[in-house]
Design an enzyme around this catalytic site. Sequence first.
Site, short mmCIF file in Angstrom:
data_model
loop_
_atom_site.label_atom_id
_atom_site.label_comp_id
_atom_site.label_asym_id
_atom_site.label_seq_id
_atom_site.Cartn_x
_atom_site.Cartn_y
_atom_site.Cartn_z
N CYS A 98 46.70 40.34 37.32
CA CYS A 98 46.83 39.55 36.10
C CYS A 98 47.94 40.14 35.22
O CYS A 98 49.10 40.15 35.61
CB CYS A 98 45.50 39.44 35.38
SG CYS A 98 45.48 38.10 34.14
N HIS A 141 42.50 36.79 39.42
CA HIS A 141 41.60 37.96 39.46
C HIS A 141 40.81 37.95 40.77
O HIS A 141 39.77 37.29 40.86
CB HIS A 141 40.62 37.92 38.29
CG HIS A 141 41.22 38.25 36.97
ND1 HIS A 141 41.33 39.54 36.51
CD2 HIS A 141 41.76 37.46 36.01
CE1 HIS A 141 41.91 39.54 35.32
NE2 HIS A 141 42.17 38.29 34.99
N GLU A 174 38.96 40.26 41.87
CA GLU A 174 37.67 40.92 41.60
C GLU A 174 36.68 40.00 40.91
O GLU A 174 35.48 40.31 40.82
CB GLU A 174 37.89 42.19 40.78
CG GLU A 174 38.09 42.02 39.29
CD GLU A 174 39.48 41.56 38.90
OE1 GLU A 174 39.76 41.51 37.68
OE2 GLU A 174 40.31 41.22 39.78
#
Length: 202
Positions: free
Chosen positions: A81, A178, A180
């Site tokens: 990001c 993202h 994650e």
Amino acid sequence: MIGIVDYGAGNLANLERALARIGVPSRVLTSPEESGSQDITGLILPGIGSFGSAARSLEGSGWSSRLLEWAGSGLPLIGICLGMQLMFERSLEDGDNRGLGIFRGVVEPFKGSRVIHMGWDRVRWLHSPPAQDGEAFYFVHRYCCYRMDDAWGVCGSPGHPEFLAAARRGSTMGFQFHPERSGPKGLDLLRNAIREVTGGWS
């Protein structure tokens, strides 16, 4: 061991949990000197917030020069990001701010029908894909890069022009989304990316 760069602008806990779930050992690094440890084989540069303050924090903490040295040596570096945006030459967020210059291009305001690009969107991979083409990942950003010099994956759909969803130059990678926070598919992508740049995990 993956070192997570702590420069005061990242959600480190989410990333630590994601790495633990895919069986990748990690450690938060609060100073550039810690990256010199022999067990650190790769770095992840996370980031949430505005480019200007994050760039100043990187510079003031000494991380800027260390990251340039790290990437210049061909060692694995992954930006997520804002962490990816910091790897470009410049950003127009909060004025005109200089980035690390690892990737070519300028980070500009998102040109879509919305001011903020937030939610799930599909990525089209241009080469050596770490995930299946067309898989959707979670985005949340107001700025992005449209120059395609270091393009690895792109995102574009009705309402906004195609922009860089992922960039790559050698063993340096960046994801605008993202992984994650993108569920099982995001964790698979993160695992594949780390394996590729670090030579695999036992």
